[in-house]
Design a protein around this motif. Sequence first.
Motif, PDB file in Angstrom:
ATOM      1  N   GLY A 150       0.789  -1.220   0.000  1.00 39.06           N
ATOM      2  CA  GLY A 150       0.000   0.000   0.000  1.00 39.06           C
ATOM      3  C   GLY A 150       0.821   1.271   0.000  1.00 39.06           C
ATOM      4  N   GLY A 151       2.155   1.148  -0.178  1.00 37.22           N
ATOM      5  CA  GLY A 151       3.010   2.323  -0.174  1.00 37.22           C
ATOM      6  C   GLY A 151       3.157   2.975   1.186  1.00 37.22           C
ATOM      7  N   LYS A 152       2.812   2.238   2.257  1.00 40.98           N
ATOM      8  CA  LYS A 152       2.885   2.789   3.607  1.00 40.98           C
ATOM      9  C   LYS A 152       4.272   2.548   4.207  1.00 40.98           C
ATOM     10  N   SER A 153       4.949   3.624   4.567  1.00 39.23           N
ATOM     11  CA  SER A 153       6.275   3.483   5.170  1.00 39.23           C
ATOM     12  C   SER A 153       6.146   3.032   6.621  1.00 39.23           C
ATOM     13  N   ARG A 154       7.229   2.505   7.162  1.00 39.39           N
ATOM     14  CA  ARG A 154       7.217   2.065   8.562  1.00 39.39           C
ATOM     15  C   ARG A 154       8.613   2.176   9.150  1.00 39.39           C
ATOM     16  N   ASN A 155       8.672   2.402  10.445  1.00 37.98           N
ATOM     17  CA  ASN A 155       9.937   2.433  11.165  1.00 37.98           C
ATOM     18  C   ASN A 155      10.223   1.062  11.753  1.00 37.98           C
ATOM     19  N   VAL A 156      11.464   0.639  11.639  1.00 35.34           N
ATOM     20  CA  VAL A 156      11.898  -0.632  12.220  1.00 35.34           C
ATOM     21  C   VAL A 156      12.912  -0.333  13.313  1.00 35.34           C
ATOM     22  N   ASP A 157      12.584  -0.698  14.538  1.00 35.08           N
ATOM     23  CA  ASP A 157      13.532  -0.528  15.649  1.00 35.08           C
ATOM     24  C   ASP A 157      14.721  -1.466  15.452  1.00 35.08           C
ATOM     25  N   ILE A 158      15.897  -0.990  15.806  1.00 33.19           N
ATOM     26  CA  ILE A 158      17.122  -1.761  15.607  1.00 33.19           C
ATOM     27  C   ILE A 158      17.491  -2.492  16.893  1.00 33.19           C
ATOM     28  N   HIS A 159      17.632  -3.808  16.793  1.00 32.19           N
ATOM     29  CA  HIS A 159      17.983  -4.626  17.953  1.00 32.19           C
ATOM     30  C   HIS A 159      19.410  -5.184  17.860  1.00 32.19           C
ATOM     31  N   GLU A 160      19.974  -5.184  16.654  1.00 30.52           N
ATOM     32  CA  GLU A 160      21.337  -5.707  16.448  1.00 30.52           C
ATOM     33  C   GLU A 160      22.135  -4.636  15.709  1.00 30.52           C
ATOM     34  N   TYR A 161      22.514  -3.590  16.428  1.00 29.99           N
ATOM     35  CA  TYR A 161      23.061  -2.394  15.796  1.00 29.99           C
ATOM     36  C   TYR A 161      24.298  -2.678  14.943  1.00 29.99           C
ATOM     37  N   GLU A 162      25.311  -3.293  15.526  1.00 30.93           N
ATOM     38  CA  GLU A 162      26.575  -3.491  14.803  1.00 30.93           C
ATOM     39  C   GLU A 162      26.388  -4.398  13.590  1.00 30.93           C
ATOM     40  N   ALA A 163      25.605  -5.458  13.749  1.00 35.97           N
ATOM     41  CA  ALA A 163      25.372  -6.383  12.639  1.00 35.97           C
ATOM     42  C   ALA A 163      24.662  -5.680  11.483  1.00 35.97           C
ATOM     43  N   ILE A 164      23.659  -4.880  11.808  1.00 35.48           N
ATOM     44  CA  ILE A 164      22.903  -4.188  10.763  1.00 35.48           C
ATOM     45  C   ILE A 164      23.730  -3.089  10.124  1.00 35.48           C
ATOM     46  N   ARG A 165      24.534  -2.396  10.928  1.00 35.99           N
ATOM     47  CA  ARG A 165      25.414  -1.362  10.371  1.00 35.99           C
ATOM     48  C   ARG A 165      26.360  -1.953   9.346  1.00 35.99           C
ATOM     49  N   ASP A 166      27.051  -3.036   9.713  1.00 39.54           N
ATOM     50  CA  ASP A 166      27.992  -3.650   8.784  1.00 39.54           C
ATOM     51  C   ASP A 166      27.277  -4.230   7.560  1.00 39.54           C
ATOM     52  N   LEU A 167      26.085  -4.774   7.785  1.00 38.40           N
ATOM     53  CA  LEU A 167      25.322  -5.332   6.669  1.00 38.40           C
ATOM     54  C   LEU A 167      24.904  -4.246   5.687  1.00 38.40           C
ATOM     55  N   LEU A 168      24.455  -3.102   6.194  1.00 36.81           N
ATOM     56  CA  LEU A 168      24.041  -2.010   5.310  1.00 36.81           C
ATOM     57  C   LEU A 168      25.233  -1.418   4.558  1.00 36.81           C
ATOM     58  N   LEU A 169      26.372  -1.353   5.211  1.00 36.10           N
ATOM     59  CA  LEU A 169      27.574  -0.868   4.525  1.00 36.10           C
ATOM     60  C   LEU A 169      27.966  -1.824   3.396  1.00 36.10           C
ATOM     61  N   LEU A 170      27.856  -3.117   3.660  1.00 38.01           N
ATOM     62  CA  LEU A 170      28.133  -4.113   2.629  1.00 38.01           C
ATOM     63  C   LEU A 170      27.130  -3.979   1.492  1.00 38.01           C
ATOM     64  N   ALA A 171      25.860  -3.773   1.841  1.00 38.50           N
ATOM     65  CA  ALA A 171      24.821  -3.597   0.825  1.00 38.50           C
ATOM     66  C   ALA A 171      25.082  -2.347  -0.004  1.00 38.50           C
ATOM     67  N   GLN A 172      25.582  -1.293   0.643  1.00 36.90           N
ATOM     68  CA  GLN A 172      25.867  -0.061  -0.084  1.00 36.90           C
ATOM     69  C   GLN A 172      26.951  -0.275  -1.135  1.00 36.90           C
ATOM     70  N   GLU A 173      27.968  -1.037  -0.806  1.00 34.63           N
ATOM     71  CA  GLU A 173      29.016  -1.359  -1.779  1.00 34.63           C
ATOM     72  C   GLU A 173      28.424  -2.088  -2.989  1.00 34.63           C
ATOM     73  N   LEU A 174      27.568  -3.055  -2.699  1.00 30.39           N
ATOM     74  CA  LEU A 174      26.952  -3.828  -3.777  1.00 30.39           C
ATOM     75  C   LEU A 174      26.066  -2.952  -4.657  1.00 30.39           C
ATOM     76  N   VAL A 175      25.287  -2.089  -4.022  1.00 31.63           N
ATOM     77  CA  VAL A 175      24.391  -1.197  -4.771  1.00 31.63           C
ATOM     78  C   VAL A 175      25.200  -0.259  -5.655  1.00 31.63           C
ATOM     79  N   ASN A 176      26.297   0.277  -5.135  1.00 33.96           N
ATOM     80  CA  ASN A 176      27.162   1.148  -5.942  1.00 33.96           C
ATOM     81  C   ASN A 176      27.734   0.392  -7.136  1.00 33.96           C
ATOM     82  N   LYS A 177      28.120  -0.856  -6.912  1.00 27.36           N
ATOM     83  CA  LYS A 177      28.706  -1.679  -7.978  1.00 27.36           C
ATOM     84  C   LYS A 177      27.665  -2.065  -9.026  1.00 27.36           C
TER      85      LYS A 177
END
Length: 323
Positions: free
Chosen positions: A169-196
Amino acid sequence: MATTLQDEMNRMALKTGGSENTKDGRMQTYSLFVDWCILENIQLKHIWHIKNRHVLKYVQFRLSLGISPRTLKNEMSHLRSVTNRITLTNDQLGIPRGSRKGVRMPPSEDYIMECLQRLNRIEFQVAVLLQRLLGLRSKEVIMIGPAIKALLIELRKWYLVNITRGTKGGKSRNVDIHEYEAIRDLLLLAQELVNKNGGQLIPAKSLKAAQSKYLKAAARAGLKHEHAPHSLRYSFAVHAIETYKDIGFDEDEALARTALSLGHGAGRTRFVKSVYARHPVEPSVNGITPMDLVACVMESNSNWGSNTRHAPGYVQDTAQPQP
């Protein structure tokens, strides 16, 4: 006949309203119904020509193909949205009473680790972990590419991320972070892939093609049936509920906050408890944590893992999410 009836039904579907996914679902149902009419040589020129006897035969045909009760109920809802001439109830049409609970079961961290090791592309591995750690749907994870940079900013500033792309439905939502370091590193890895990959997490000619590639690869790795990729949302939900309880929230509040993170309303606590949390997650035999899952992907793709902490925008964070 096909063009006249289906075009008329499609016009009515657009006027009825609803999200883009709902409209697409309706049009798919109308196409199936019109194709069946042609197969049975039933001459229907207008919507008001559709009668109970036609729908009854259509339901019997769909049941003979093994279509699930939930799918048939949705199709009947789509047909009823364009005509009031269907007066038979689902029970009278012979549609079994299907359960909304589904068949998904949350996979354990050990099982996810095994599946990650079987996947042959880092893009698929990252997609699996994004679903597990952020509770994303498959469409959301496919479309996440352009939003990665914003998610990293939100993560560092507010310890949450806002999911806006591919949502129902195009409705945005906030997701609380419970595994900060894991998600940070995962998003950084995802950013590299997206750039590539030119702005995409999984490069493909279309959204549908990317989803197909991902789901097929996940199935080959073992994420299928009760452990299909959507079950990763179940694992996310169960862990989120337990985390909220561990930091002091009562069960109702834990369920409400988890419902919001999943994209449901805060009032759908009973639904979350009976569907997402009806099966506990088996504890990891080897003590595997979300950080271990991310590290596994980095180590198995050393060219990416070694660059993650030097990626643009990386900040060495030591703070942890606050309750």
